[in-house]
Design a protein around this motif. Structure first.
Motif, PDB file in Angstrom:
ATOM      1  N   LEU A 150       0.795  -1.080  -0.146  1.00  0.00           N
ATOM      2  CA  LEU A 150       0.104  -0.001  -0.114  1.00  0.00           C
ATOM      3  C   LEU A 150       0.970   1.336   0.111  1.00  0.00           C
ATOM      4  N   ALA A 151       2.055   1.158   0.284  1.00  0.00           N
ATOM      5  CA  ALA A 151       2.815   2.362   0.506  1.00  0.00           C
ATOM      6  C   ALA A 151       4.171   2.218  -0.709  1.00  0.00           C
ATOM      7  N   ALA A 152       3.713   1.526  -1.864  1.00  0.00           N
ATOM      8  CA  ALA A 152       4.607   1.144  -2.942  1.00  0.00           C
ATOM      9  C   ALA A 152       5.520   2.424  -3.223  1.00  0.00           C
ATOM     10  N   ASN A 153       6.602   2.484  -3.514  1.00  0.00           N
ATOM     11  CA  ASN A 153       7.534   3.552  -3.828  1.00  0.00           C
ATOM     12  C   ASN A 153       8.842   3.195  -4.481  1.00  0.00           C
ATOM     13  N   TRP A 154       9.515   4.033  -5.092  1.00  0.00           N
ATOM     14  CA  TRP A 154      10.715   3.768  -5.800  1.00  0.00           C
ATOM     15  C   TRP A 154      11.702   2.798  -4.945  1.00  0.00           C
ATOM     16  N   TYR A 155      11.573   2.885  -3.867  1.00  0.00           N
ATOM     17  CA  TYR A 155      12.780   2.009  -2.885  1.00  0.00           C
ATOM     18  C   TYR A 155      12.240   0.562  -3.141  1.00  0.00           C
ATOM     19  N   GLY A 156      11.183   0.505  -3.279  1.00  0.00           N
ATOM     20  CA  GLY A 156      10.717  -1.133  -3.312  1.00  0.00           C
ATOM     21  C   GLY A 156      10.686  -1.407  -4.778  1.00  0.00           C
ATOM     22  N   GLY A 157      11.330  -0.797  -5.769  1.00  0.00           N
ATOM     23  CA  GLY A 157      11.318  -1.197  -7.227  1.00  0.00           C
ATOM     24  C   GLY A 157      12.248  -2.340  -7.342  1.00  0.00           C
ATOM     25  N   ALA A 158      11.848  -3.407  -8.626  1.00  0.00           N
ATOM     26  CA  ALA A 158      12.729  -4.220  -8.799  1.00  0.00           C
ATOM     27  C   ALA A 158      14.065  -4.121  -9.213  1.00  0.00           C
TER      28      ALA A 158
END
Length: 335
Positions: A211-219
């Motif tokens: 729910l807090a998807a952001n650049w840092y969680g990118g593949a």
């Protein structure tokens, strides 16, 4: 070497359950980074490398695969994402006395059923979606029998959700049998406030939405700054928050030191001092680094002893930088 020499604690700090004191290597590393920030002397990437170090150190601390560990800033944020993955009206068993970072998220998203802390396992029955609890209760120091709760939850296919903020760092903790284990690092891990970790099992991640998807969680680390499509990591990093770098700069060396020392050694030190305190007050020993006693807290304050008052009782907590002299000064003030 006397392990307390790694800290610069002023005498009388018996309040790690509120916040921990940094070991000197962590404090000095943070000061160096703050100086670089002040002068614009470096890129942010060296700071970000501390996030990876801290993640790996925490994974080692709790015997978890690094790929199953997410970074965050608070326990309540971690629990909220898990709680919203439950079906509406799901039954969640919680202790009657539970810190609200691991209570309010469930109360918002589900139907909570409070029970006495020592009856958690028997309260998990058919229809229980999750059991959520602190491994060590912050108000009392009560240590939950994790194996009993895990066994009951597995029998009824309930999620096991653990707040280990008052455990990780002094109590040996392993994630076997646990679905979620969250930990704020500013207490027994002795990091700056703003760093938190979550073990998220593959089983629970299948139910969750980032729910807090952001650049840092990118593949693609460093390649998810702009534009579609959605491209998140395939492991727990998909649930990362963009980190407060300086908090992790302090966290990495502190957790690495705990791993080097060995948490069993830390537990023996901390519990021995807690029991010295209890024995001096004529009370039976416990198995916790946190103790709660009926005592005049104003006497401690007058003697320069810093502890806390929780639920109307004095709460004292003992960690690596606590000494016998600290304990005896507190006993002198109370007796």
């Amino acid at each position: 070497m006397d392990v307390t020499e790694l800290w610069d604690a002023a005498p009388g700090w018996l309040n790690t359950a509120s916040y921990g004191l940094p070991p000197r290597p962590a404090f000095e590393e943070l000061q160096a980074v703050l100086t670089d920030w002040r002068h614009g002397a470096t890129d942010w990437k060296p700071w970000d490398a501390s996030v990876g170090r801290a993640r790996a150190a925490f994974a080692r601390l709790v015997s978890a695969p690094v790929a199953d560990v997410s970074v965050s800033s608070t326990v309540s944020q971690i629990m909220s994402v898990v709680a919203t993955a439950l079906p509406p009206g799901a039954r969640v068993v919680v202790p009657e006395i539970e810190f609200t970072s691991n209570l309010f998220p469930w109360a918002v998203a589900a139907r909570v059923e409070p029970v006495p802390a020592d009856r958690l396992a028997e309260a998990v029955t058919r229809g229980t979606a999750a059991v959520a609890f602190s491994l060590v209760q912050s108000a009392t120091g009560y240590v939950t029998p994790l194996a009993d709760v895990v066994a009951a939850a597995r029998e009824h296919d309930a999620l096991v959700v653990v707040d280990a903020s008052q455990a990780c760092g002094w109590l040996p903790v392993e994630v076997a049998g646990v679905d979620v284990l969250a930990c704020a690092a500013y207490k027994w891990l002795m990091a700056p406030r703003g760093a938190a970790f979550a073990y998220l099992s593959p089983r629970v991640r299948e139910r969750m939405r980032p729910l807090a998807a952001n650049w840092y969680g990118g593949a693609d680390e460093g390649g998810s700054y702009y534009g579609p499509p959605l491209r998140l990591a395939g492991d727990a990093r998909a649930f990362d928050l963009s980190p407060a770098w300086f908090s992790f700069v302090g966290a990495a060396p502190a957790i690495e030191l705990l791993n080097e020392l060995g948490v069993e050694r830390v537990r023996d030190h901390d519990v021995a001092l807690a029991n010295r305190f209890l024995t001096g007050l004529g009370l039976p020993p416990s198995d916790s680094a946190i103790v709660s006693v009926d005592a005049p807290g104003e006497r401690l304050a007058a003697a320069g002893i810093r502890a806390a008052v929780r639920a109307g009782k004095v709460r004292a907590s003992f960690h690596l930088y606590t000494t016998r002299d600290d304990v005896d000064r507190a006993l002198d003030a109370l007796t």
